[in-house]
Design a protein around this motif. Structure first.
Motif, PDB file in Angstrom:
ATOM      1  N   GLY A  41      54.777  39.236  55.230  1.00  0.00           N
ATOM      2  CA  GLY A  41      54.122  39.366  56.524  1.00  0.00           C
ATOM      3  C   GLY A  41      52.606  39.351  56.482  1.00  0.00           C
ATOM      4  N   ILE A  42      52.018  39.102  55.305  1.00  0.00           N
ATOM      5  CA  ILE A  42      50.554  39.108  55.204  1.00  0.00           C
ATOM      6  C   ILE A  42      50.042  37.681  55.004  1.00  0.00           C
ATOM      7  CG2 ILE A  42      48.556  39.957  53.920  1.00  0.00           C
ATOM      8  CD1 ILE A  42      50.011  42.133  55.421  1.00  0.00           C
ATOM      9  N   LEU A  43      49.248  37.229  55.960  1.00  0.00           N
ATOM     10  CA  LEU A  43      48.621  35.912  55.841  1.00  0.00           C
ATOM     11  C   LEU A  43      47.297  36.085  55.103  1.00  0.00           C
ATOM     12  CD1 LEU A  43      48.612  32.904  56.736  1.00  0.00           C
ATOM     13  CD2 LEU A  43      47.315  33.637  58.730  1.00  0.00           C
ATOM     14  N   ASN A  44      47.108  35.339  54.031  1.00  0.00           N
ATOM     15  CA  ASN A  44      45.902  35.511  53.225  1.00  0.00           C
ATOM     16  C   ASN A  44      45.094  34.220  53.196  1.00  0.00           C
ATOM     17  OD1 ASN A  44      43.946  36.060  51.396  1.00  0.00           O
ATOM     18  ND2 ASN A  44      45.317  36.358  49.645  1.00  0.00           N
ATOM     19  N   LEU A  45      44.096  34.124  54.072  1.00  0.00           N
ATOM     20  CA  LEU A  45      43.231  32.940  54.073  1.00  0.00           C
ATOM     21  C   LEU A  45      42.139  33.048  53.009  1.00  0.00           C
ATOM     22  CD1 LEU A  45      42.747  32.122  57.872  1.00  0.00           C
ATOM     23  CD2 LEU A  45      44.399  31.208  56.270  1.00  0.00           C
ATOM     24  N   GLY A  46      42.224  34.102  52.196  1.00  0.00           N
ATOM     25  CA  GLY A  46      41.227  34.277  51.143  1.00  0.00           C
ATOM     26  C   GLY A  46      41.593  33.588  49.842  1.00  0.00           C
ATOM     27  N   VAL A  47      42.696  32.817  49.845  1.00  0.00           N
ATOM     28  CA  VAL A  47      43.155  32.175  48.604  1.00  0.00           C
ATOM     29  C   VAL A  47      42.047  31.356  47.951  1.00  0.00           C
ATOM     30  CG1 VAL A  47      44.778  30.505  47.640  1.00  0.00           C
ATOM     31  CG2 VAL A  47      45.543  32.099  49.379  1.00  0.00           C
ATOM     32  N   GLU A  48      41.331  30.566  48.776  1.00  0.00           N
ATOM     33  CA  GLU A  48      40.247  29.726  48.254  1.00  0.00           C
ATOM     34  C   GLU A  48      39.201  30.575  47.519  1.00  0.00           C
ATOM     35  OE1 GLU A  48      39.898  26.411  48.528  1.00  0.00           O
ATOM     36  OE2 GLU A  48      37.766  26.029  48.203  1.00  0.00           O
ATOM     37  N   GLY A  49      38.822  31.700  48.150  1.00  0.00           N
ATOM     38  CA  GLY A  49      37.813  32.569  47.543  1.00  0.00           C
ATOM     39  C   GLY A  49      38.311  33.208  46.255  1.00  0.00           C
ATOM     40  N   MET A  50      39.599  33.598  46.241  1.00  0.00           N
ATOM     41  CA  MET A  50      40.165  34.224  45.037  1.00  0.00           C
ATOM     42  C   MET A  50      40.272  33.207  43.904  1.00  0.00           C
ATOM     43  SD  MET A  50      43.043  36.460  46.987  1.00  0.00           S
ATOM     44  CE  MET A  50      42.521  37.450  48.388  1.00  0.00           C
ATOM     45  N   MET A  51      40.610  31.973  44.277  1.00  0.00           N
ATOM     46  CA  MET A  51      40.697  30.917  43.267  1.00  0.00           C
ATOM     47  C   MET A  51      39.351  30.658  42.604  1.00  0.00           C
ATOM     48  SD  MET A  51      42.973  27.873  44.790  1.00  0.00           S
ATOM     49  CE  MET A  51      42.878  26.547  43.656  1.00  0.00           C
ATOM     50  N   ILE A  52      38.316  30.545  43.426  1.00  0.00           N
ATOM     51  CA  ILE A  52      37.013  30.179  42.853  1.00  0.00           C
ATOM     52  C   ILE A  52      36.470  31.330  42.014  1.00  0.00           C
ATOM     53  CG2 ILE A  52      35.622  30.863  44.878  1.00  0.00           C
ATOM     54  CD1 ILE A  52      34.917  27.719  42.881  1.00  0.00           C
ATOM     55  N   VAL A  53      36.763  32.575  42.429  1.00  0.00           N
ATOM     56  CA  VAL A  53      36.334  33.710  41.608  1.00  0.00           C
ATOM     57  C   VAL A  53      37.087  33.694  40.273  1.00  0.00           C
ATOM     58  CG1 VAL A  53      36.462  36.221  41.433  1.00  0.00           C
ATOM     59  CG2 VAL A  53      35.507  35.165  43.481  1.00  0.00           C
ATOM     60  N   GLY A  54      38.382  33.362  40.333  1.00  0.00           N
ATOM     61  CA  GLY A  54      39.156  33.236  39.096  1.00  0.00           C
ATOM     62  C   GLY A  54      38.572  32.161  38.194  1.00  0.00           C
ATOM     63  N   ALA A  55      38.224  31.014  38.778  1.00  0.00           N
ATOM     64  CA  ALA A  55      37.657  29.923  37.987  1.00  0.00           C
ATOM     65  C   ALA A  55      36.327  30.345  37.372  1.00  0.00           C
ATOM     66  CB  ALA A  55      37.481  28.680  38.867  1.00  0.00           C
ATOM     67  N   ALA A  56      35.489  31.025  38.177  1.00  0.00           N
ATOM     68  CA  ALA A  56      34.165  31.426  37.691  1.00  0.00           C
ATOM     69  C   ALA A  56      34.291  32.401  36.522  1.00  0.00           C
ATOM     70  CB  ALA A  56      33.366  32.062  38.826  1.00  0.00           C
ATOM     71  N   PHE A  57      35.198  33.374  36.648  1.00  0.00           N
ATOM     72  CA  PHE A  57      35.334  34.352  35.561  1.00  0.00           C
ATOM     73  C   PHE A  57      35.959  33.714  34.322  1.00  0.00           C
ATOM     74  CE2 PHE A  57      34.222  37.579  38.603  1.00  0.00           C
ATOM     75  CZ  PHE A  57      33.493  38.455  37.817  1.00  0.00           C
ATOM     76  N   SER A  58      36.898  32.788  34.513  1.00  0.00           N
ATOM     77  CA  SER A  58      37.467  32.156  33.327  1.00  0.00           C
ATOM     78  C   SER A  58      36.393  31.345  32.605  1.00  0.00           C
ATOM     79  CB  SER A  58      38.675  31.288  33.697  1.00  0.00           C
ATOM     80  OG  SER A  58      38.283  30.245  34.542  1.00  0.00           O
ATOM     81  N   TYR A 215      51.576  45.665  50.037  1.00  0.00           N
ATOM     82  CA  TYR A 215      50.482  45.761  49.055  1.00  0.00           C
ATOM     83  C   TYR A 215      50.817  44.964  47.793  1.00  0.00           C
ATOM     84  CZ  TYR A 215      46.831  48.904  50.721  1.00  0.00           C
ATOM     85  OH  TYR A 215      45.753  49.417  51.368  1.00  0.00           O
ATOM     86  N   VAL A 216      52.013  45.209  47.257  1.00  0.00           N
ATOM     87  CA  VAL A 216      52.380  44.539  46.008  1.00  0.00           C
ATOM     88  C   VAL A 216      52.391  43.020  46.194  1.00  0.00           C
ATOM     89  CG1 VAL A 216      54.247  44.195  44.349  1.00  0.00           C
ATOM     90  CG2 VAL A 216      53.660  46.499  45.098  1.00  0.00           C
ATOM     91  N   ALA A 217      52.951  42.558  47.308  1.00  0.00           N
ATOM     92  CA  ALA A 217      53.032  41.111  47.538  1.00  0.00           C
ATOM     93  C   ALA A 217      51.638  40.505  47.669  1.00  0.00           C
ATOM     94  CB  ALA A 217      53.861  40.822  48.781  1.00  0.00           C
ATOM     95  N   THR A 218      50.746  41.202  48.383  1.00  0.00           N
ATOM     96  CA  THR A 218      49.390  40.672  48.562  1.00  0.00           C
ATOM     97  C   THR A 218      48.643  40.635  47.234  1.00  0.00           C
ATOM     98  OG1 THR A 218      49.411  41.679  50.740  1.00  0.00           O
ATOM     99  CG2 THR A 218      47.290  40.897  49.934  1.00  0.00           C
TER     100      THR A 218
END
Lengths: 334, 450
Positions: A41-58, A215-218
């Motif tokens: 039930g949680i829509l997360n439009l932050g996927v793009e931001g989480m992806m780029i942060v993941g890429a930057a840290f890797s 929470y866990v799913a998000t």
């Protein structure tokens, strides 16, 4: 003058499918996580931001330490932290999930740009690894994750090179897809997740902890978006460019809807989108559409738009079964 | 199901009004912080903030400063640079920044500042900002800054302006006398890269990853194809085939990777040349060579990229903008400014132009503004000798790639079979032909997008 067109063979097909799987895995990982978030039930439009942060840290971690596994874990951890912000805002505070998600995307793009800005980056790299030479700190690329050939399987024509001469994250994505599908549809906790997304009040009355599950799913969604970002950098294009996700987070969101919230269909859809991405230059080189290659470069985005337009029809939405409580905050009755 | 959640909302409002409001407020602050943080972070990341911010505030201060000519002081002169990308990026802006440092270290008494990642629309603000900080000489390093630079030059007759890669200058007659234009030209180097490529290729097929179909990129591709065909035909008696993929982007490692792989896998290209600002093409060649058991060669572009593909590096084109900037520094310093339109090629900005014999050739060592990267030792010595010879000949413009001599004594034809350079009426390509080139030589098998 039109370029001569070459005929394609089995070898071409294997190579093309191999690129397809690679381009598709970025979308697959992000979309798998988003499937779970949306199912709860949680829509997360932050996927793009989480992806780029993941890429930057890797990028930062591999450059500083050369340790791919550590880089993947840190990338997933940082993206999970962003997902935690989204979870607190949208689950505990019950605020608008669209606004929160978009804010996180903007924040992630900005943060990743700031952390990798040359002067800032050198400071961070030196803090992690004081003995790192300056010439390394200014590098924008790192070695790509090695491909591993699976004995026997990799010898099958077409299928072998396409699926079984890939890197470890891609193999993990095969397992994850099946595992996440099985968990969601074949286990009791999976049923709980789905029921929370359909009717949280009913689920709550049956003793299911709605908040915990959401929470866990998000957070899982965030971790997988981070993994997608790490794969994008280490496993697909090991050259850091600001904003290198280039809208892939949003393509993953469209993909979740396209796949009607099922991990297996997400995989099929991810490879379809990946195939379109891989095809754009291959068609140009093959001699198709060479007088207007701009059209081919547009293909992935055109596909996304077509999918989204189709889904704007109520009938189609009903047919594919949108989780009924998607993006609706849940407040427990007392 | 929708009604259930509505009920939930209603209950929330009546029973827990206070908690609801305070919760909303707290979350509102959290979102606002996230948004603000995002926006700030975004701009910090984009790095356009330093350009846009001070630029606007200083605009008025500078006009009030008034025009007084005070360039006689030999010490403490300031140059200001405007870059289109971040200095940490490999490629165009990185090369200009290296040139800036080189010039600073070669002309004592000069200090320079720069503004990076300046959007073209913000160029005039950035120029004003640099002038208000005391810059005597402003150097703008992207084609899109041309008009803003010309306007600023007209507005500040007591300052000096250099624009890179454009066609407006006092010398050309379309800008004021305090503006000069400069460009470092690569097509001669692409021809030399072609000679090396034709000397090692097994398949006789060249791949080219190209940014945009501009005259500059088209003449690079043509020069490369002419060079490759020269050595390949001499070796085998056959013509090469060159295929081009267009990225429609100057800098995009992701697209470049796909494009380079397509050229290898679909056309069987074993040499990949490119006009794109990252070492990705060379990295792809290295991956084929070391991991996929398929020998693929590639090049350096702008700076020495050997570390990105030690096993796949053949040679390449390298630029040092430093000498160009140094000469402008000196002109301003000695009050001997003269408007110029510089087209830096092989032999320009070297101590003397005289060609050297092959065994004493300075080929592939840092020299002038453009020079080839070291040639890989796999290139047979007869071809490295030819590369040196032609490099030396080009110093004095004795040799020109777009001539019969550059094409095994034959006329140069385009893809339609039309003779473009016949050796009689058109003996060799001149500046105008090169700067407006919109046709491919017949060795290129891909069309130019319309």
């Amino acid at each position: 003058m039109g370029a001569e067109v070459v005929a394609v063979g089995v070898e071409w097909l294997g190579a093309f499918l191999s690129s397809t799987v690679q381009a598709g895995t970025v979308l697959l990982l992000a979309a798998l996580g988003e499937t779970y978030a949306e199912r709860s039930g949680i829509l997360n439009l932050g996927v793009e931001g989480m992806m780029i942060v993941g890429a930057a840290f890797s990028y930062l971690i591999t450059l500083a330490t050369g340790n791919d596994l550590l880089a993947i874990l840190v990338a997933m951890g940082m993206a999970t932290l962003l997902a935690l912000i989204h979870a607190v805002i949208s689950i505990s505070f019950r605020l608008n999930q669209i606004v929160s998600g978009l804010a996180i995307t903007l924040f992630g793009l900005g943060l990743s740009g700031y952390l990798t800005f040359p002067d800032v980056r050198v400071g961070i790299l030196r803090a992690i690894n004081p003995s790192l030479p300056m010439s390394m700190a200014y590098r924008q690329s790192t070695p790509k994750l090695p491909d591993i050939s699976i004995p026997l399987l990799s010898q099958i024509p077409v299928i072998g090179p396409a699926f079984f001469r890939q890197n470890a994250i891609i193999y993990a994505s095969y397992v994850l897809t099946v595992l996440l599908w099985w968990f969601l549809f074949k286990t009791r906790p999976g049923l709980n997740i789905r029921s929370v997304g359909e009717n949280p009040a009913m689920a709550d009355s049956l003793g299911i902890n709605v908040y915990l599950i959401r929470y866990v799913a998000t957070l899982l969604g965030g971790a997988l978006a981070g993994l997608a970002g790490a794969f994008l950098f280490i496993g697909y294009q090991p050259f850091w460019v600001e904003g290198m996700t280039a809208g892939r987070g949003f393509v993953a969101l469209a993909l979740v809807i396209f796949a009607a919230w099922s991990p297996l269909r997400v995989m099929a859809g991810a490879y379809l989108f990946g195939g379109v991405e891989a095809l754009q230059f291959r068609l140009q080189v093959l001699g198709y559409g060479t007088t207007a290659p701009q059209f081919l470069l547009m293909l992935p985005y055109v596909t996304t738009i077509i999918v989204l337009v189709a889904l704007s029809y109520e009938m189609i939405r009903k047919k594919i079964g949108v989780p009924a409580a998607l993006a609706i905050p849940y407040a427990r009755e007392e | 199901m929708a009604s259930t959640s509505k009920d939930a909302e209603r209950k929330l409002l009546t029973r827990r009004e206070f908690l609801g409001i305070s919760g909303t407020a707290a979350a509102g602050i959290a979102v606002a912080t996230a948004v603000a943080g995002g926006v700030i972070g975004y701009f910090a990341g984009q790095t356009s903030a330093p350009a846009a911010g001070p630029a606007k505030t200083f605009t008025k201060t500078i006009t009030a400063a008034g025009p007084t000519k005070t360039i006689t002081a030999a010490r403490g002169l300031k140059a200001g640079y405007i870059y289109v990308g971040p200095v940490g990026d490999y490629g165009w802006t990185h090369a200009h920044d290296e040139g800036r440092k080189w010039a600073d270290s070669h002309v004592p008494g000069w200090k320079s500042t720069y503004v990076e990642s300046v959007p073209e629309a913000e160029a005039s603000g950035a120029i004003e900002s640099l002038i208000s900080q005391g810059a005597e000489l402003v150097i703008t390093t992207s084609f899109g800054y041309m008009d803003a630079t010309a306007d600023a030059a007209a507005k500040h007759p007591d300052k000096y302006f250099v624009h890179i890669s454009g066609y407006k200058s006092g010398a050309a007659g379309n800008a004021t006398q305090n503006m000069s234009a400069a460009f470092a030209e690569f097509y001669q180097l692409y021809y030399l890269c072609g000679l090396a490529a034709g000397a090692v290729t097994k398949t006789g097929i060249m791949g080219y990853v190209a940014a945009y179909p501009t005259p500059e990129v088209i003449r690079h591709i043509n020069a490369f194809a002419l060079g490759a065909n020269y050595s390949y035909r001499k070796r085998t008696g056959k013509d090469i085939k060159a295929y081009v993929v267009w990225l429609f982007s100057w800098f995009n490692p992701g697209k470049t990777r796909q494009a380079a792989m397509s050229l290898v896998e679909e056309r069987n290209a074993d040499v990949l040349a490119f006009t794109e600002d990252s070492p990705t093409t060379l990295e792809v060649a290295e991956e084929y060579t070391t991991k996929k058991g398929r020998k693929v060669w590639s090049f350096s572009h702008y700076s020495d990229m050997r570390k990105y593909g030690p096993h796949a590096h053949l040679t390449g084109q390298i630029v040092n903008w430093g000498p160009i900037y140094r000469d402008f520094y000196r002109m301003v310093e000695t009050d001997s400014w003269e408007t110029v339109d510089i087209w830096g090629r092989i032999g320009d900005f070297v101590p003397y132009r005289w060609r050297k014999p092959e065994d004493k050739s300075t080929c592939c060592k840092p020299e002038g503004v453009v020079y080839p990267a070291p040639v890989n030792s796999v290139v047979p010595s007869e071809w490295t000798t030819l590369i040196k010879q032609r490099y030396e000949d080009m110093k004095e413009l004795i040799f020109e790639p777009f001539s019969l001599e550059g094409n095994l004594g034959e006329p140069i034809r385009d893809q339609d079979g039309k003779v473009r350079i016949d050796g009689k009426i058109v003996p060799r390509a001149d500046h105008d032909m090169l700067w407006s080139m919109n046709w491919f030589v017949d060795y290129v098998k891909s069309p130019i997008p319309k």
